[in-house]
Structures are given as C-alpha cells and as structure tokens.
Design a protein around this motif. Structure first.
Motif, PDB file in Angstrom:
ATOM      1  N   HIS A  50      -2.888   5.699  -3.740  1.00  0.00           N
ATOM      2  CA  HIS A  50      -3.155   6.186  -2.381  1.00  0.00           C
ATOM      3  C   HIS A  50      -4.229   7.256  -2.619  1.00  0.00           C
ATOM      4  O   HIS A  50      -3.937   8.281  -3.252  1.00  0.00           O
ATOM      5  CB  HIS A  50      -1.868   6.784  -1.789  1.00  0.00           C
ATOM      6  CG  HIS A  50      -2.000   7.303  -0.403  1.00  0.00           C
ATOM      7  ND1 HIS A  50      -1.043   7.054   0.577  1.00  0.00           N
ATOM      8  CD2 HIS A  50      -2.935   8.089   0.182  1.00  0.00           C
ATOM      9  CE1 HIS A  50      -1.404   7.653   1.699  1.00  0.00           C
ATOM     10  NE2 HIS A  50      -2.551   8.292   1.491  1.00  0.00           N
ATOM     11  N   ARG A  60      -5.712   2.302  -0.919  1.00  0.00           N
ATOM     12  CA  ARG A  60      -5.377   2.303  -2.347  1.00  0.00           C
ATOM     13  C   ARG A  60      -6.543   2.777  -3.206  1.00  0.00           C
ATOM     14  O   ARG A  60      -6.337   3.269  -4.318  1.00  0.00           O
ATOM     15  CB  ARG A  60      -4.975   0.889  -2.789  1.00  0.00           C
ATOM     16  CG  ARG A  60      -3.669   0.397  -2.176  1.00  0.00           C
ATOM     17  CD  ARG A  60      -3.384  -1.040  -2.574  1.00  0.00           C
ATOM     18  NE  ARG A  60      -3.437  -1.221  -4.010  1.00  0.00           N
ATOM     19  CZ  ARG A  60      -2.428  -0.945  -4.832  1.00  0.00           C
ATOM     20  NH1 ARG A  60      -1.284  -0.499  -4.359  1.00  0.00           N
ATOM     21  NH2 ARG A  60      -2.566  -1.134  -6.130  1.00  0.00           N
ATOM     22  N   PRO A 102       0.818  -1.228   0.000  1.00  0.00           N
ATOM     23  CA  PRO A 102       0.000   0.000   0.000  1.00  0.00           C
ATOM     24  C   PRO A 102       0.844   1.266   0.000  1.00  0.00           C
ATOM     25  O   PRO A 102       0.295   2.370  -0.021  1.00  0.00           O
ATOM     26  CB  PRO A 102      -0.797  -0.129   1.298  1.00  0.00           C
ATOM     27  CG  PRO A 102       0.104  -0.883   2.205  1.00  0.00           C
ATOM     28  CD  PRO A 102       0.921  -1.823   1.331  1.00  0.00           C
TER      29      PRO A 102
END
Ligand code: AMP
Length: 145
Positions: free
Chosen positions: A99, A49, A3
């Motif tokens: 992100h 994400r 992530p």
C-alpha cells in the motif's frame, strides 16, 4: 491480488495506530518500527499497491502532506535537524507493505540512518544514452507528464 494490507485496517480503525494527520484523501501515522524517533508514514486512503496504481494527483498530495509533516517534526519535541523522504516501490526496492507509503524520517547527527549506495562515474555518452531511452518512454506514455 488483494489490495488490502494492515494499512487498510489502520485507515478503517480496526488496527491500532498512532495517528498524526488525517484528511479525506491521506493519513499519516507513526511507523511501528521507526528507524529514528518520530519516523512517520504518509499513505493514501485508497489502497494503491504501487506507484503505477497510484493516481498521480494523490502522489502529489502525499508529497504535500510530507512537506507539512517535515515542518511539524522540526517544530515538535522530536529531535530533528533534517528530514529524509523515502519511498520503496517494489520488492527489489525494499517494499514490504503493498500500500504505497511515503516515509518521513527525522534526522539528527550520528543517528545511524543511511542508504547504502556506491556512486559510479559513467561517461557522458552513457548518461546521454539512458536519458534518451527514458525520454522515449515518457513520449510513448502520455500518462507520464
Ligand atoms: P516498506 O519497507 O517501505 O514497505 O515499509 C513498511 C513500513 O511499514 C515499515 O517501516 C514498517 O515498520 C511499517 N509498518 C508495518 N506495519 C505497521 C503498523 N501496523 N503500524 C505502523 N507501521 C507499520
């Protein structure tokens, strides 16, 4: 899948940024490739994400901070007659950094920014059909309210 992205490094302070706003949940900084001068990104500190991974309360917070930044842009030295919010969720939507981030884009007449889109004129029955399908999905997923 990992992530962590460049945005995690910005939050950690290990990558450079031009920070505009910070609180315990959200930060905002200048986009490194602005589509107009003053283009900002608002991101959660937790590296979700996608929208599906993002705590809805944090999604609300992104919007709240975006509202404050929109007001600040209008008060600042940035040329700003209007503001667009933009969020790309998924590759097909144009997401490049995984992100979640809200773009806050100051607008001036003739600045050249715009979404390329071709509006259509569906029949009411087609709108109603898809509305029913989406309502069904909402009812099946109590997480969406
Ligand atoms: P998106 O296409 O919605 O995923 O947008 C990603 C945005 O992140 C783009 O507008 C990039 O210019 C911006 N960006 C990528 N790396 C950085 C960085 N290191 N600092 C600031 N903005 C960045």
């Amino acid at each position: 899948m990992n992530p962590y992205t460049i945005f995690s490094e910005i939050i950690a302070g290990t990558a450079p940024s031009s920070m505009v706003y910070e609180d315990p949940e959200v930060v905002a900084f200048m986009d490194i490739r602005p589509v107009t001068p003053g283009h900002l990104l608002v991101i959660p500190r937790v590296p979700a994400r996608s929208l599906a991974e993002l705590d809805p309360a944090l999604g609300g917070k992104l919007f709240q901070v975006g509202q404050r930044l929109a007001a600040a842009l209008r008060e600042s030295e940035v040329n700003c007659d209007g503001v667009n919010f933009f969020l790309a969720d998924g590759v097909t939507a144009g997401q490049e950094v995984f992100h979640v981030h809200l773009h806050v884009i100051p607008r001036t007449p003739g600045d050249g920014f715009g979404l390329r889109a071709r509006a259509t004129s569906p029949q009411r029955a087609d709108l109603d059909y898809l509305a029913g399908s989406i309502r069904g999905a909402l009812q099946r997923n109590p997480g969406i309210s």
